[in-house]
Write a protein that holds these residues in place. Structure first.
Motif, PDB file in Angstrom:
ATOM      1  N   GLY A 151       0.808  -1.208   0.000  1.00 14.13           N
ATOM      2  CA  GLY A 151       0.000   0.000   0.000  1.00 14.13           C
ATOM      3  C   GLY A 151       0.845   1.264   0.000  1.00 14.13           C
ATOM      4  N   THR A 152       1.857   1.292   0.834  1.00  8.46           N
ATOM      5  CA  THR A 152       2.723   2.469   0.892  1.00  8.46           C
ATOM      6  C   THR A 152       3.436   2.686  -0.435  1.00  8.46           C
ATOM      7  OG1 THR A 152       3.075   2.120   3.266  1.00  8.46           O
ATOM      8  CG2 THR A 152       4.657   3.531   2.106  1.00  8.46           C
TER       9      THR A 152
ATOM     10  N   GLN B 124      -4.247  16.582  -1.331  1.00 12.11           N
ATOM     11  CA  GLN B 124      -3.183  16.166  -0.422  1.00 12.11           C
ATOM     12  C   GLN B 124      -2.440  17.349   0.196  1.00 12.11           C
ATOM     13  OE1 GLN B 124      -0.400  12.578  -0.659  1.00 12.11           O
ATOM     14  NE2 GLN B 124       0.860  14.158  -1.575  1.00 12.11           N
ATOM     15  N   ALA B 140       9.425  15.776   3.680  1.00  9.67           N
ATOM     16  CA  ALA B 140       9.633  14.376   3.294  1.00  9.67           C
ATOM     17  C   ALA B 140       9.055  13.414   4.318  1.00  9.67           C
ATOM     18  CB  ALA B 140      11.122  14.101   3.097  1.00  9.67           C
ATOM     19  N   LEU B 143       5.235  13.445   4.066  1.00 13.61           N
ATOM     20  CA  LEU B 143       4.808  12.700   2.889  1.00 13.61           C
ATOM     21  C   LEU B 143       4.891  11.197   3.144  1.00 13.61           C
ATOM     22  CD1 LEU B 143       6.340  14.730  -0.078  1.00 13.61           C
ATOM     23  CD2 LEU B 143       3.929  14.394   0.466  1.00 13.61           C
ATOM     24  N   PHE B 144       5.936  10.787   3.804  1.00 11.58           N
ATOM     25  CA  PHE B 144       6.082   9.374   4.144  1.00 11.58           C
ATOM     26  C   PHE B 144       4.954   8.942   5.075  1.00 11.58           C
ATOM     27  CE2 PHE B 144       7.850   6.009   6.895  1.00 11.58           C
ATOM     28  CZ  PHE B 144       8.149   5.068   5.930  1.00 11.58           C
ATOM     29  N   ILE B 146       1.976  10.192   5.268  1.00 10.69           N
ATOM     30  CA  ILE B 146       0.740  10.084   4.491  1.00 10.69           C
ATOM     31  C   ILE B 146       0.746   8.832   3.634  1.00 10.69           C
ATOM     32  CG2 ILE B 146      -0.596  11.171   2.648  1.00 10.69           C
ATOM     33  CD1 ILE B 146       0.238  13.877   3.746  1.00 10.69           C
ATOM     34  N   ASP B 147       1.883   8.541   3.012  1.00  9.91           N
ATOM     35  CA  ASP B 147       1.966   7.335   2.184  1.00  9.91           C
ATOM     36  C   ASP B 147       1.621   6.091   2.996  1.00  9.91           C
ATOM     37  OD1 ASP B 147       2.658   8.539  -0.207  1.00  9.91           O
ATOM     38  OD2 ASP B 147       4.794   8.534   0.244  1.00  9.91           O
ATOM     39  N   VAL B 148       2.188   6.009   4.175  1.00 14.43           N
ATOM     40  CA  VAL B 148       1.981   4.813   4.983  1.00 14.43           C
ATOM     41  C   VAL B 148       0.526   4.702   5.421  1.00 14.43           C
ATOM     42  CG1 VAL B 148       2.551   3.671   7.159  1.00 14.43           C
ATOM     43  CG2 VAL B 148       4.368   4.714   5.787  1.00 14.43           C
ATOM     44  N   VAL B 150      -2.388   6.445   4.499  1.00 10.70           N
ATOM     45  CA  VAL B 150      -3.410   6.404   3.457  1.00 10.70           C
ATOM     46  C   VAL B 150      -3.213   5.188   2.548  1.00 10.70           C
ATOM     47  CG1 VAL B 150      -4.418   7.650   1.529  1.00 10.70           C
ATOM     48  CG2 VAL B 150      -3.638   8.896   3.533  1.00 10.70           C
ATOM     49  N   GLY B 151      -1.962   4.919   2.199  1.00  5.87           N
ATOM     50  CA  GLY B 151      -1.685   3.773   1.335  1.00  5.87           C
ATOM     51  C   GLY B 151      -2.151   2.475   1.949  1.00  5.87           C
TER      52      GLY B 151
END
Lengths: 185, 185
Positions: A151-152, B124, B140, B143-144, B146-148, B150-151
């Motif tokens: 997912g990430t 975003q 950075a 963003l990481f 959010i990636d983790v 939400v992803g």
DNA sequence: TGGTTTCGCTACTTCAGGTTTCGATACCTA
DNA sequence: TAGGTATCGAAACCTGAAGTAGCGAAACCA
């Protein structure tokens, strides 16, 4: 690319189609990589593709299965196993076309239950089962592991259009490893 | 639902369209929630929708912006801020139609750079900036984060069709918090 | 040599996103 | 109260892509 007279099947056509699929997706992106274009890139007719795969999604899944191959579960301890699994999926998703194709099918699967079934059964389950046996973790934990890692990575690719940088991959690996190191969850 | 004679605009039409969008996406899924159906559910003509939004994707993004609202950044310490942010996005994604719509646009954005731009800038960025300022973290790292978060949530929703269960949300929260607790990354 | 299999090609159907046009109506201003 | 303007509804239309159907041609096999 070039046309070809009709006739009996040739061996290794699947490989040609897979290569054409990945290169087309890499060039144009998932949505614009139509079956017509993939067929043209492979030098075959669109009908030939639909004779072997029931849908574009099934073709992509087969293509990804071929591109991924078996998951290499090598390493002594559990940490090494997980670390190598993460780096393996990172490397695969970073290959030209693979990440885009992966993100693309996954996208379509969101609102296509049939495709979701294919994706879950044929693509995710083999790796999930292999990880379960190798790690000795229950199914729920392995599913959570896959959700976090894949997912990430997909979210980053979907947002930026490019695979995750090495520094963030290191951070992701460290975070996941330290989470799965304790037995409190 | 019912037809309506033409005429001057009515106030609050956006809210009607947003509600119709979410309910339609909730019922039929993202891909099958066509603009025609959304318009029919809202009791307006498809033309009216295209007069206000340039594309289906833009409509969905506006709809999500309306559904999400401002991010509530309340809490004393950094851990509480992050925890509340995670629970907020979990709750939002769990609302009927919101998760499907979110996963759907995100899907389309994978192979649509224009939509990706809209998604990144309008959806975003505001939350990223708010989180940056509240947490005092560099871009950075946010963003990481959010990636983790939400992803992982979207991957689970895309794979199972249902939002993540409470136990896994707890695990996700704990993992992220303990990762961002140390200053080694 | 003859049948079977598979392919290439063309044409077709269906459906969704998006556009265009035109008539009708409500609001605003004079 | 009358006219102009902004907006809406309806329906037809275009484009592109997924997937299907039918036919002729070639290669493999017995």
């Amino acid at each position: 690319m070039t046309s070809r007279p009709p006739g009996r099947p040739r061996t290794g056509l699947n490989d040609v189609v897979f290569a054409a699929t990945l290169s087309t997706v890499h060039e144009l992106g998932y949505a614009r990589a139509t079956v017509d274009r993939i067929a043209a890139a492979a030098g075959i007719a669109k009908t030939t593709i639909y004779r072997r795969w029931p849908s574009k999604g099934a073709l992509i899944v087969d293509c990804l299965l071929d591109a991924f191959g078996p998951v290499p579960l090598e390493g002594a301890g559990r940490a090494e196993l997980m670390s190598s699994a993460i780096h393996w999926i990172v490397a695969k998703i970073g290959e030209p076309g693979v990440g885009d194709a992966f993100a693309g099918v996954f996208s379509d699967a969101v609102s296509d239950p049939a495709l979701r079934e294919i994706l879950s059964t044929r693509l995710q389950d083999p790796y999930r089962i292999a990880l379960q046996e190798a790690l000795g973790e229950p199914e729920a934990r392995v599913l959570f592991f896959i959700d976090v890692v894949v997912g990430t990575l997909l979210h980053r690719m979907g947002m930026t259009g490019e695979p995750m940088a090495a520094a963030d991959v290191t951070a992701l690996t460290g975070m996941v490893l330290s989470h799965f190191a304790d037995d409190t969850a």
